[in-house]
Design a protein around this motif. Sequence first.
Motif, PDB file in Angstrom:
ATOM      1  N   GLY A 377       0.806  -1.212   0.000  1.00  0.00           N
ATOM      2  CA  GLY A 377       0.000   0.000   0.000  1.00  0.00           C
ATOM      3  C   GLY A 377       0.838   1.260   0.000  1.00  0.00           C
ATOM      4  O   GLY A 377       0.938   1.940   1.035  1.00  0.00           O
ATOM      5  N   PHE A 383      -4.259   6.519  -0.983  1.00  0.00           N
ATOM      6  CA  PHE A 383      -4.545   7.340   0.199  1.00  0.00           C
ATOM      7  C   PHE A 383      -5.640   8.358  -0.100  1.00  0.00           C
ATOM      8  O   PHE A 383      -6.537   8.579   0.723  1.00  0.00           O
ATOM      9  N   CYS A 503      -1.216  -1.218   6.623  1.00  0.00           N
ATOM     10  CA  CYS A 503      -0.640  -0.629   5.414  1.00  0.00           C
ATOM     11  C   CYS A 503      -0.687   0.898   5.453  1.00  0.00           C
ATOM     12  O   CYS A 503       0.281   1.556   5.049  1.00  0.00           O
ATOM     13  N   TYR A 504      -1.790   1.448   5.926  1.00  0.00           N
ATOM     14  CA  TYR A 504      -1.972   2.899   5.826  1.00  0.00           C
ATOM     15  C   TYR A 504      -2.707   3.438   7.046  1.00  0.00           C
ATOM     16  O   TYR A 504      -3.768   2.922   7.421  1.00  0.00           O
ATOM     17  N   GLY A 509       1.856   5.438   4.344  1.00  0.00           N
ATOM     18  CA  GLY A 509       1.628   4.129   3.763  1.00  0.00           C
ATOM     19  C   GLY A 509       2.773   3.180   4.005  1.00  0.00           C
ATOM     20  O   GLY A 509       3.806   3.543   4.578  1.00  0.00           O
TER      21      GLY A 509
END
Length: 632
Positions: A377, A383, A503-504, A509
């Motif tokens: 990601g 995002f 991942c985020y 990220g």
Amino acid sequence: MCGIAGIVAKDARLAPSDLVNFARLMAEAMPYRGPDDSGVWLSPDSRCALSHRRLSIIDLSPSGHQPMASDDGQSAIVFNGEIYNFLEIKRELESQGERFKTKSDTEVLLAVLRQSGTARLPKLDAMFAFGYYDAKNRELILARDAFGEKPLYYLETERYFAFASELHALTRLPDFDCRVDLDTVATYLTFQYVPSPKTIYQRANKLPPGCFLHQKPNAALLVERYFEFKTGSARQSNRSLDDLADELEAILITALRRRLISDVPLGAFLSGGVDSSTIAALITQKLGVPLKTFSIGFAGQPDSEHLDAAAIAKHLGTEHHEQVLQGYSLDLGRHIATVLDEPNGDSSCLPTYLVCRHARENATVAISGDGGDEMFGGYGRYFATVDEDDRNRAKILNLGWWTPGAAYVSSRVLVFRDQDIAMLFGDVPDGLAEHLSDLRRQLNEESRPLLNALRELDAKTYLPGAVLAKVDRMSMQHSLEVRTPYLSVEVAKFAANLAADDCYAGGQGKLVLKRVASRYLPAEWLARPKRGFGLPPQVWNREHILPLVRPLLLARESHLGAWVPRKRIEAFLDHQNREFSAYACWHLFILEIWLRTHLAMPADTYTVESASLMNGSLPQAQSLPITVAAAS
């Protein structure tokens, strides 16, 4: 790394000598894929011929020659790629009584296929494309690796079935249909590549990643999937980042150990970004292996990535090689469009071509960081879409049109938007419209966290279609093998199971991967904004690109005019003067050069401009000069 090809006759419609000749012609179309050796094998039933061009990486001796036949001569394989865990598989087979004559992974794969067919493909840690023929069962098996690092095209006619590593090799065969339909042209412009299983030619196909194909007499082609990157449904993790990082680091170390096996010089691409820097750090700091690293940059450009790469290399103590271009010409794109087997509009083909050429001066194998963004990601477009989705759900964003599909399958991933295609073609062709609608619907109906759905979508589409195709074609032009540890099946399975907030979160990220990297690299380096592998802004602008594209597309000899009326092309270019898109113009440029240098005929209603092609005088491939300024 190699070039493979093969042809199977239907109902004895081709003589054995013809099969051998055609197989050889296809292999000769790809000499850069295998400059070290070549060979042709004719099956004992005289039904199949396999051909091969070899780039020797493991077992440099003549015993690694291909096509490689079984001891009884009844089966043979042509193989392009590397089986990274072949030593483990070899030991297992030896414990079962199998005996081997060579040190090559090809012989191990041949034994696997003879013993269990396609059943063990999911257990391979590998990049590959292969063709395997079994004369006893009169069966051809084709297969491609999990993510599509290695290409594999195929073609079926009334007289034969054929396959090759590159599409243009198939054009050397009789009965090849070089028609290109309008829908496919529009699809290329939209995505910058033609998604599998289609190709630029309406009668040829490419085997999708993670799939194998069976071809038998008097039976329909059977394509089956053996691997799929399917992300999980968890939004919040039940494990700490440190715990996950421990597991990921161990998996990456295994993947790297396997990918460092080579009988030829090996190095790594280094951009200064998280993906390539983490790989270089693990090799040098964790494994303690000396490493050559390679980067390119542009003089006079303050944010050129070679500056970050040099700093990382100094920190890790690698033997760093950089090439800094003092000037740059977009004419290199002419050469690249000429050597591409089908159009790829990714502008980073140009710097990738150059860094591969640079690396080949000191190495035959290079480790890359490709796949890190999709696995963990890392793209800003993820995002932006996820943040909008959160705001939409919280009733903060009040856009009546907004849906995940509409937001993401837009200019965030498309080069030509729906309205751009309609401007150029008069409407969005039906096939493309259906494909776009399906992608948007998938995202709109998704119940899993959006970030996981986006990672999965890109791993199935953009990664094999644009990224890996670019790396394969540009590296093979210089007979350089590129290995991608982030696309190890074990790494992919780990990444697929990550929760969205692994991942985020908080605007950052690749959290798990960055936690691994933080053990070896300064924290402030990991916080730097992501940079694309692109061209210097002083040439990637309206003033440089439009004067390059406009006269090319509006010339009397323009080949795009056989598909799109000149008035529409002219109107689109006029629009570019007002709302310029470097990527859209570049895609048209690559397409026009490709059409001029490859066999291509319109499959749809001819335009007035297509008259020069209607008499059957097809354009032939030709060499175009490369003009790149000297480097320091």
